[in-house]
Motif scaffolding. Structure first.
Motif, PDB file in Angstrom:
ATOM      1  N   ASP A   1      -4.521   5.029   6.545  1.00  0.00           N
ATOM      2  CA  ASP A   1      -4.043   3.782   6.577  1.00  0.00           C
ATOM      3  C   ASP A   1      -4.089   3.515   8.166  1.00  0.00           C
ATOM      4  O   ASP A   1      -3.588   4.158   8.921  1.00  0.00           O
ATOM      5  CB  ASP A   1      -2.779   3.349   5.952  1.00  0.00           C
ATOM      6  CG  ASP A   1      -2.781   1.924   5.681  1.00  0.00           C
ATOM      7  OD1 ASP A   1      -3.347   1.324   4.738  1.00  0.00           O
ATOM      8  OD2 ASP A   1      -2.293   1.105   6.509  1.00  0.00           O
TER       9      ASP A   1
ATOM     10  N   ARG B   1       0.653  -1.218  -0.075  1.00  0.00           N
ATOM     11  CA  ARG B   1      -0.027  -0.068   0.039  1.00  0.00           C
ATOM     12  C   ARG B   1       0.899   1.285  -0.167  1.00  0.00           C
ATOM     13  O   ARG B   1       0.542   1.958  -0.666  1.00  0.00           O
ATOM     14  CB  ARG B   1      -0.875  -0.087   1.195  1.00  0.00           C
ATOM     15  CG  ARG B   1      -1.896  -1.137   1.176  1.00  0.00           C
ATOM     16  CD  ARG B   1      -2.921  -0.950   2.129  1.00  0.00           C
ATOM     17  NE  ARG B   1      -2.637  -0.750   3.674  1.00  0.00           N
ATOM     18  CZ  ARG B   1      -2.425  -1.649   4.469  1.00  0.00           C
ATOM     19  NH1 ARG B   1      -2.518  -3.065   4.135  1.00  0.00           N
ATOM     20  NH2 ARG B   1      -2.062  -1.533   5.536  1.00  0.00           N
TER      21      ARG B   1
ATOM     22  N   VAL C   1      -5.253   5.931   1.435  1.00  0.00           N
ATOM     23  CA  VAL C   1      -4.001   5.452   2.109  1.00  0.00           C
ATOM     24  C   VAL C   1      -3.632   6.225   2.887  1.00  0.00           C
ATOM     25  O   VAL C   1      -2.802   6.000   4.093  1.00  0.00           O
ATOM     26  CB  VAL C   1      -2.936   4.692   0.949  1.00  0.00           C
ATOM     27  CG1 VAL C   1      -1.701   4.282   1.631  1.00  0.00           C
ATOM     28  CG2 VAL C   1      -3.687   3.808   0.122  1.00  0.00           C
TER      29      VAL C   1
END
Length: 181
Positions: free
Chosen positions: A89, A57, A86
């Motif tokens: 995250d 990611r 993201v």
């Protein structure tokens, strides 16, 4: 994509952490400039944004942010929400890597620049309830500074200064302002 670049992508999955790091560093260096192979890896990187592996990611967010300058089709405008996700995250280091890279999307054109600035401003205003929000704010201010230095748009500086002046804690206001000195 030539064999050398392909080997860098292959090495991202190597067991040897040093080899992974070198591959990551080399891809970032290459994508600081426009490349002709962006769409050869675009869809896979987009998938990595939601992979269970936080390293994937993080890498995907950084690579796609860098590849935005090679995105003549402006795919990043459609894919930005997934990239931006993201920056929130569950793994803070992954989120931070994404947040520190996302300013580069703004180098791709005026629409992309506006998108990044708008997201940065909104996040600065709404992140107070997040863990490590002062680091998030710092990264936003630094991202705005990085973008400003590349495109020399005074509006970016004005917006950043307004955000800094909004900070109520003098310690952090001073820290954020130091980015702009």
């Amino acid at each position: 994509m030539d064999n050398k670049v392909q080997s860098y992508f292959d090495h991202l999955g190597a067991k040897d952490k040093k080899l992974q790091y070198e591959a990551h560093t080399n891809i970032l260096a290459l994508t600081n400039e426009e490349v002709g192979w962006a769409y050869e890896v675009w869809d896979e990187l987009k998938e990595w944004l939601t992979d269970s592996d936080p390293h994937k990611r993080s890498r995907a967010a950084q690579f796609l942010a860098n590849l935005a300058i090679s995105d003549g089709e402006k795919r990043i405008l459609k894919d930005f929400p997934t990239l931006w996700k993201v920056t929130r995250d569950e793994k803070f280091v992954t989120a931070r890597h994404a947040l520190q890279a996302v300013w580069r999307v703004g180098l791709a054109g005026s629409e992309q620049k506006k998108l990044v600035i708008t997201h940065f401003i909104d996040r600065f205003h709404t992140c107070e309830n997040e863990k490590n929000y002062t680091l998030i704010r710092f990264d936003i201010i630094q991202g705005l500074k990085n973008l400003y230095e590349e495109v020399e748009d005074e509006e970016i500086k004005r917006e950043a200064i307004k955000l800094i002046e909004r900070e109520e804690d003098n310690k952090y206001r001073k820290k954020y302002m130091n980015v702009w000195k």
